[in-house]
Design a protein around this motif. Structure first.
Motif, PDB file in Angstrom:
ATOM      1  N   GLN A  63       0.830  -1.194   0.000  1.00 54.06           N
ATOM      2  CA  GLN A  63       0.000   0.000   0.000  1.00 54.06           C
ATOM      3  C   GLN A  63       0.871   1.252   0.000  1.00 54.06           C
ATOM      4  OE1 GLN A  63      -2.666  -2.131  -0.711  1.00 54.06           O
ATOM      5  NE2 GLN A  63      -3.619  -0.206  -0.016  1.00 54.06           N
ATOM      6  N   LYS A  66       2.201   1.765  -3.492  1.00 52.34           N
ATOM      7  CA  LYS A  66       1.168   2.319  -4.391  1.00 52.34           C
ATOM      8  C   LYS A  66       0.949   3.807  -4.103  1.00 52.34           C
ATOM      9  CE  LYS A  66      -1.471  -1.990  -4.897  1.00 52.34           C
ATOM     10  NZ  LYS A  66      -2.738  -2.668  -4.540  1.00 52.34           N
ATOM     11  N   LEU A  67       0.924   4.114  -2.839  1.00 56.47           N
ATOM     12  CA  LEU A  67       0.673   5.515  -2.485  1.00 56.47           C
ATOM     13  C   LEU A  67       1.849   6.389  -2.894  1.00 56.47           C
ATOM     14  CD1 LEU A  67      -1.137   7.584  -1.183  1.00 56.47           C
ATOM     15  CD2 LEU A  67      -0.195   6.974   1.041  1.00 56.47           C
ATOM     16  N   ARG A  69       3.809   5.870  -5.387  1.00 54.97           N
ATOM     17  CA  ARG A  69       3.722   6.069  -6.840  1.00 54.97           C
ATOM     18  C   ARG A  69       2.688   7.153  -7.160  1.00 54.97           C
ATOM     19  NH1 ARG A  69       3.302  -0.247  -8.338  1.00 54.97           N
ATOM     20  NH2 ARG A  69       5.538  -0.752  -8.437  1.00 54.97           N
ATOM     21  N   LEU A  70       1.563   7.103  -6.471  1.00 53.19           N
ATOM     22  CA  LEU A  70       0.537   8.120  -6.714  1.00 53.19           C
ATOM     23  C   LEU A  70       1.053   9.506  -6.388  1.00 53.19           C
ATOM     24  CD1 LEU A  70      -2.352   9.123  -7.227  1.00 53.19           C
ATOM     25  CD2 LEU A  70      -2.914   8.467  -4.883  1.00 53.19           C
ATOM     26  N   LYS A  73       3.529  10.631  -8.941  1.00 52.31           N
ATOM     27  CA  LYS A  73       2.860  11.052 -10.180  1.00 52.31           C
ATOM     28  C   LYS A  73       2.232  12.441 -10.001  1.00 52.31           C
ATOM     29  CE  LYS A  73      -0.656  10.944 -13.342  1.00 52.31           C
ATOM     30  NZ  LYS A  73      -1.846  11.780 -13.398  1.00 52.31           N
ATOM     31  N   GLU A  74       1.679  12.657  -8.864  1.00 50.25           N
ATOM     32  CA  GLU A  74       1.065  13.954  -8.608  1.00 50.25           C
ATOM     33  C   GLU A  74       2.125  15.052  -8.479  1.00 50.25           C
ATOM     34  OE1 GLU A  74      -3.069  12.533  -6.369  1.00 50.25           O
ATOM     35  OE2 GLU A  74      -1.342  13.119  -5.169  1.00 50.25           O
ATOM     36  N   ASN A 151      -2.569  21.805  -2.284  1.00 44.25           N
ATOM     37  CA  ASN A 151      -3.309  21.282  -1.135  1.00 44.25           C
ATOM     38  C   ASN A 151      -3.335  19.760  -1.173  1.00 44.25           C
ATOM     39  OD1 ASN A 151      -4.874  21.688   1.210  1.00 44.25           O
ATOM     40  ND2 ASN A 151      -6.729  21.244   0.019  1.00 44.25           N
ATOM     41  N   LEU A 152      -3.514  19.254  -2.365  1.00 45.84           N
ATOM     42  CA  LEU A 152      -3.581  17.802  -2.513  1.00 45.84           C
ATOM     43  C   LEU A 152      -2.255  17.142  -2.151  1.00 45.84           C
ATOM     44  CD1 LEU A 152      -5.301  15.390  -3.668  1.00 45.84           C
ATOM     45  CD2 LEU A 152      -4.177  15.839  -5.855  1.00 45.84           C
ATOM     46  N   GLY A 155      -1.627  17.111   1.560  1.00 47.69           N
ATOM     47  CA  GLY A 155      -2.388  16.059   2.244  1.00 47.69           C
ATOM     48  C   GLY A 155      -1.829  14.678   1.951  1.00 47.69           C
ATOM     49  N   ARG A 156      -1.461  14.457   0.712  1.00 49.10           N
ATOM     50  CA  ARG A 156      -0.913  13.154   0.348  1.00 49.10           C
ATOM     51  C   ARG A 156       0.391  12.888   1.105  1.00 49.10           C
ATOM     52  NH1 ARG A 156      -4.915  10.867  -2.265  1.00 49.10           N
ATOM     53  NH2 ARG A 156      -5.254  11.456  -4.438  1.00 49.10           N
ATOM     54  N   GLN A 158       1.143  13.813   4.018  1.00 49.72           N
ATOM     55  CA  GLN A 158       0.823  13.353   5.373  1.00 49.72           C
ATOM     56  C   GLN A 158       0.368  11.889   5.349  1.00 49.72           C
ATOM     57  OE1 GLN A 158      -2.087  16.074   6.938  1.00 49.72           O
ATOM     58  NE2 GLN A 158      -0.748  17.853   6.759  1.00 49.72           N
ATOM     59  N   TYR A 159      -0.464  11.561   4.334  1.00 54.02           N
ATOM     60  CA  TYR A 159      -0.936  10.180   4.261  1.00 54.02           C
ATOM     61  C   TYR A 159       0.215   9.214   4.002  1.00 54.02           C
ATOM     62  CZ  TYR A 159      -5.652  12.141   3.876  1.00 54.02           C
ATOM     63  OH  TYR A 159      -6.816  12.809   4.105  1.00 54.02           O
TER      64      TYR A 159
END
Lengths: 240, 890
Positions: A63, A66-67, A69-70, A73-74, A151-152, A155-156, A158-159
């Motif tokens: 997980q 995957k995160l 990588r996301l 990409k962002e 903003n995104l 937040g990401r 932190q996640y």
């Protein structure tokens, strides 16, 4: 262990032929028994470790990868958006180097140190994102895509830190948990800047973050390969 | 929980004591204190309250009463005495329990003065413990290129619980192994939890807490990866590519709705021919990977297909909506199956028949059929295939569903022909279809049994195979009117549904042909309905000819086929018997009957008749027809007239014959021979002989009638009785002083009666033994009614003839009055003998009745009676007096 057995056999051979022969048979039988026992123990340990690693890679580590990588990409997307939002100087401002930003590289030799390093870097990036967001709030429209993406990505980040922490707890359950640090760690925020400096600062932060995420992805992929199915034999080698 | 109840109660009691002491301060006096105050009660439990007596000895525990809403007193059985100053009560809490509980003193003095000091109340706030939220589900939808930061969760119950407590729900979204969490509180049964940024790839722990003042309940926890909540948009930009080199394949490309770094997707694809919308689904195994293109295979060439896609997270999650329709036609190719060739017989002749060749497009036409090629030749004519001459017939039909008429041919009864047909489209020819139409002499055995019946909304055809085992296939043909269609079945099929679009309420003639390698066998045919309905119309009845006296011949025609809507079972003939039509008779006749004769009808009666046609689903009555039966049958009147005429003629002839044959008797009867008094030998006793002679002569001229008086003739008797009854009475009363047969008129006095009981026998003897004759000397007119006139000189001359004495001889003054009436007014004498005491008496009465003057007859009885009375006064001077003397002398 095997080596010591061979020495014993050599000693008996030198001492007495008949006796040597008897001792040799006796030692051979004992050694075979012990060898079988050890092989069984090693095999069982390997299976247990492999099962443990497979379970771990199937959950938090995958997980986290995957995160990561996301988020990577962002981060690429946001740099594109950032450059588009800064006007003609976008290429120029992003080539500038600044100091005092988090190190994009992952430090440490052991996995625990490396994961802890990732956690620290993510913690360090957080105040810089907040600063860039504040600066761009003055430069962009309220509903601009850049602000949304800033903003995104904040937040990401932190996640991702939460997920890295999770991986750390899974892989090293007996280690002390990673300590959250919202102060920025070793890095410090820059002093007040003019608009150009703000633009340069923002782009450098984002580029550094993208580089950092690239390293994180590589590391996590490597770690996954180490922990998951196809590299079990490589993990097993460390036990022999 | 149970252990804490005593402790809680002790605390409450302590609080109550404190409150009591506080209330006991100067200025405010309250001697009763209740506890607990403002309790929160759960419906369905029991509640115990305590009432304390403080600072007074006027009231004891026995004086206390508990009430609900100050009206409903709680029974003392529910009280518990704690001590001399405290009283408990326990009540069940229901949803109908009032909200106020009071403790008060029952002493009368306390109720009137200062009652507030002896009363205390508790407000009962009650409700239900919150129910456990169930069926928790959460969903996050796609917002532009990301997943929405709001996670929408819903749960049950959806309706709030009754009671005084409102339940609040808190949705908690926690990151597993982290302190990161989000929540949202609401009073509804759903909520949107704001996560700031949707937490992709993070395990979440989601649950709902329901809480009110009574407590808290927690739902089951959802421990899932956050991506399991995602419902994305459907795939977009679905593009279908048709490639000429692959006529049975279509390539689909699409764009995923969200980036793969956020979500790994799996897909589901479905497709259907545009005409049917009968969806086929691509197996999930082929699309359960994150792909963006797929090739549909094994499609039919030249067919438009509709395609749709949807997607979802590769593990759990919600399917997106289906994408919009994307339509593409597969490339065409040459027909891959034979055309369906058939024939129908148009007309038959002595030497053969006219046959029309029909053709359906191949099942797999694979493109527009532009033409057919046909070859017709004798079956015995052997030609190699390359020498077959094909006739090209363009296909004018624009739709493949239609049947193409190829051509008409004339067939001999003895020569079978072989027909070969191919279908041609732009890509090539189809395989050749062949049928052999046999002559009538080449009969091949048909199927043995055929049944057609509706089943599951279709027509099911079931047959038994013929004895000949060389059947290669069967052909089921159905016709309705001029419409014809058919379908082929394999040789092992014995039962099949008709696949055509059959209409309800239409009769189809279904035939089954066995085919022997293209050689057509004899058919078997039955009629069938897909669904029967009541007839839409009734037959129109009419009369054949004119109605008779007692019968009418009705005829009608079969209603049109399209209005029968079912197998006609029978016709029912109705006809009304009564004139008002309330009573009808019904006669049912078979369905193949179209005429009927109504019999036993009433003459000269109007009838309404109609016919109802019936099938299994109902009936319909036809138009009413009215007719009237004849009073007389034709010729009946003529027969009656002829018969009556003949009878009359016969009577006339018979009468004439009788008259002719019995003329003497008749003559004697009607004109009896009266001896000529002139020729009488009796001596002339009248002093005036010549007068007598003249009188005789004159009497003959005036007419002499035979008096035929019948006293039993009721009519005459009673008519005369009216006038003469007084006379009779007077007669009987005057019997003792009247005698003789002297003539008397109807107006004669009783003294003028001729009957006397004493002398009756003498008179009878005299009458019977000796017939008296007298000559009547006619006077010059009627004088009998003028008694006041001077008495006439009556002249009597006694005749010696045997002719009976005429009345006029005895009553000469009445002679001129009577005429032809004499014959009808007098009853026969024979009856007089039966009904009278004396024949002479009756005779005399008859004479009295008959010889009434004209004036009396024409007047009413009263006047006649008056006259008679008047006349009676003058009677003594009547001219009858001399007669009496004369008779006695005789």
């Amino acid at each position: 262990m095997t080596k010591s057995g061979q020495m014993a056999c050599g000693t008996a051979r030198r001492m007495n032929g008949h006796v040597k022969s008897m001792y040799f048979q006796l030692y051979t039988k004992t050694a075979a028994t012990l060898l079988s026992l050890m092989l069984m123990m090693v095999f069982d340990t390997t299976i247990m470790v492999a099962a443990s690693r497979t379970q771990q890679c199937g959950n938090s580590l995958l997980q986290a990868l995957k995160l990561a990588r996301l988020v990577q990409k962002e981060s690429v997307d946001i740099i594109r958006t950032y450059k588009a939002a800064q006007g003609d100087l976008s290429e120029l401002i992003c080539k500038v180097t600044l100091y005092g930003l988090p190190d994009p590289n992952i430090s440490g030799l052991e996995p625990s140190e490396q994961i802890s390093s990732i956690h620290t870097s993510l913690q360090e990036f957080s105040p810089h994102f907040r600063r860039v967001y504040d600066q761009q709030t003055d430069l962009q429209l309220a509903d601009s895509l850049l602000l949304l993406q800033l903003n995104l990505i904040r937040g990401r980040s932190q996640y991702l830190d939460v997920q890295i922490n999770h991986v750390y707890q899974d892989l090293f359950p007996n280690s002390p948990p990673l300590v959250p640090d919202s102060s920025g760690g070793a890095t410090s925020l820059p002093p007040p800047q003019n608009v150009f400096q703000q633009k340069v600062y923002g782009c450098v932060v984002l580029k550094t973050y993208k580089e950092f995420l690239s390293n994180v992805c590589k590391y996590l992929r490597t770690l996954k390969n180490q922990m998951c199915g196809m590299n079990i034999r490589r993990v097993n080698k460390t036990f022999f | 929980m149970v252990e804490s109840v005593p402790l809680l109660r002790a605390v409450l009691l302590l609080l109550a004591a404190c409150v009591a002491s506080a209330i006991a301060s100067p200025g405010f006096v309250n001697y009763l204190v209740t506890a607990p105050q403002n309790p929160l009660l759960q419906i369905g439990t029991n509640f115990t309250a305590t009432c304390f007596i403080t600072n007074t000895s006027d009231v004891t525990v026995d004086d206390l009463r508990w009430k609900l809403l100050a009206q409903r007193e709680i029974p003392p059985e529910q009280y518990t005495k704690i001590n001399e100053s405290a009283l408990n009560v326990t009540i069940p809490i229901t949803d109908k329990t009032p909200r106020w509980l009071f403790c008060s003193s029952q002493k009368p003095a306390h109720g009137r003065y200062n009652s507030g000091a002896y009363m205390s109340g508790i407000y009962l706030k009650k409700g239900y413990f919150p129910r456990k939220p169930e069926n928790l589900s959460c969903r996050a939808v796609q917002d532009k290129m990301h997943i929405s930061q709001f996670i929408h969760c819903k749960w049950e119950p959806k309706q709030p619980l009754p009671g005084d407590f409102s339940t609040m729900y808190t949705v908690n979204v926690n990151f597993v192994n982290s302190f990161k969490s989000f929540n949202k509180t609401t009073s509804e049964s759903s909520a949107d939890v704001d996560t700031e940024v949707f937490p992709n790839f993070i395990f979440l722990d989601v649950w709902v807490e329901a809480e009110n003042e009574l407590g808290k309940m927690e739902s089951e926890h959802l421990l899932v990866e956050s991506n399991s909540f995602i419902k994305t948009n459907p795939p977009s930009d679905v593009n279908i590519i048709s490639e000429d080199s692959f006529p049975t394949s279509l390539l689909i490309n699409w764009t995923r709705p969200i980036d793969e770094t956020q979500l790994r997707l799996i897909y589901e694809i479905r497709f259907a021919p545009e005409s049917s919308y009968n969806w086929s689904y691509v197996p999930r195994a082929d699309t359960s990977i994150d792909i963006q293109s797929f090739r549909l295979q094994n499609l039919r060439p030249d067919t438009a297909y509709i395609t749709q896609l949807r997607c979802k997270n590769d593990k759990d999650g919600y399917w997106s909506e289906w994408s919009n329709n994307s339509t593409k036609r597969t490339p065409s190719s040459k027909p891959s199956s034979k055309p369906d060739v058939w024939h129908i017989t148009l007309s038959e002749f002595a030497d053969g028949r006219q046959v029309q060749l029909l053709c359906k497009e191949p099942e797999f036409a694979n493109g527009k059929i532009v033409a057919y090629q046909i070859s017709v030749r004798d079956f015995k004519e052997k030609l190699p295939n390359q020498n077959i001459v094909w006739e090209r017939i363009p296909n004018a039909n624009s739709s493949s569903a239609l049947i193409t008429v190829l051509k008409q041919i004339h067939l001999n009864n003895s020569t079978p022909v072989i027909v070969k047909v191919t279908a041609v489209n732009l890509k090539g020819k189809s395989p050749v279809a062949t049928i052999v139409i046999p002559g009538k002499e080449n009969v091949v055995s048909p199927v043995q049994r055929l049944e057609v019946y509706p089943d599951a909304g279709k027509l099911l055809v079931e047959w038994t195979a013929p004895n000949n085992t060389a059947v290669s296939e069967y052909l089921v043909q159905w016709t309705s009117g001029d419409q014809v269609d058919w379908q082929r079945e394999k040789k092992n099929v014995r039962k099949t549904f008709i696949r055509g679009n059959l209409e309800r309420f239409v009769m189809y003639n279904v035939s089954v042909y066995p085919l022997y390698s293209g050689w057509i066998g004899n058919p078997v045919q039955v009629g069938a309905y897909l669904e029967q309905g009541a007839p839409l119309d009734g037959p129109t009845v009419k009369l054949k000819g004119k109605p008779g006296c007692t019968e009418a011949h009705l005829i009608w025609e079969e209603i049109p086929k399209d209005k029968q809507r079912g197998f006609i079972l029978n016709y029912t003939i109705f006809y009304s018997v009564d004139t008002d039509g309330t009573k009808t008779e019904a006669i049912t006749v078979p369905s193949d009957t179209f005429s009927y004769t109504l019999k036993s009808l009433v003459r000269n009666q109007r009838y309404d008749t109609w016919i109802s046609v019936s099938n299994v689903m109902g009936s319909h009555r036809g138009v009413k027809h009215s007719f009237t039966t004849l009073k007389y049958a034709p010729g009946e009147i003529e027969g009656i007239v002829v018969g009556v005429s003949l009878c009359f003629l016969f009577f006339v002839v018979l009468t004439m014959l009788i008259c002719v044959c019995k003329r003497d008797v008749i003559k004697d009867s009607f004109w009896p021979k009266i001896p000529n008094p002139g020729a009488s030998t009796i001596g002339t006793w009248s002093p005036d002989h010549h007068i007598k002679a003249e009188t005789s002569s004159e009497n003959c001229l005036s007419g002499v009638s035979v008096l035929d008086v019948d006293v039993c003739d009721g009519k005459s008797f009673f008519e005369e009785d009216k006038a003469c009854l007084p006379l009779k009475k007077d007669k009987y009363m005057s019997e003792e002083h009247s005698s003789g047969i002297g003539g008397s008129s109807c107006m004669s006095s009783p003294r003028q009666s001729v009957s006397d009981s004493d002398e009756g026998g003498d008179i009878a003897d005299t009458t019977a033994s000796t017939v008296q004759y007298s000559s009547v000397v006619a006077s010059s007119g009627y004088k009998g009614q003028t008694p006041s006139l001077p008495a006439q000189q009556a002249v009597f001359s006694r005749s010696e003839s045997t002719q009976p004495l005429l009345e006029s001889e005895e009553n000469p003054d009445m002679l001129s009055l009577e005429g032809s009436r004499q014959s009808r007014r007098f009853p026969p004498l024979s009856h007089c003998e039966e009904n009278s005491d004396s024949p002479n008496q009756l005779e005399m009465e008859a004479k009295m009745l008959d010889f009434c003057p004209v004036g009396e007859d024409s007047e009413d009885g009263v006047s006649a009676e008056g006259q008679s009375h008047e006349w009676l006064t003058d009677a003594p001077i009547s001219s009858y007096m001399p007669q009496l003397g004369g008779y006695r002398q005789q």
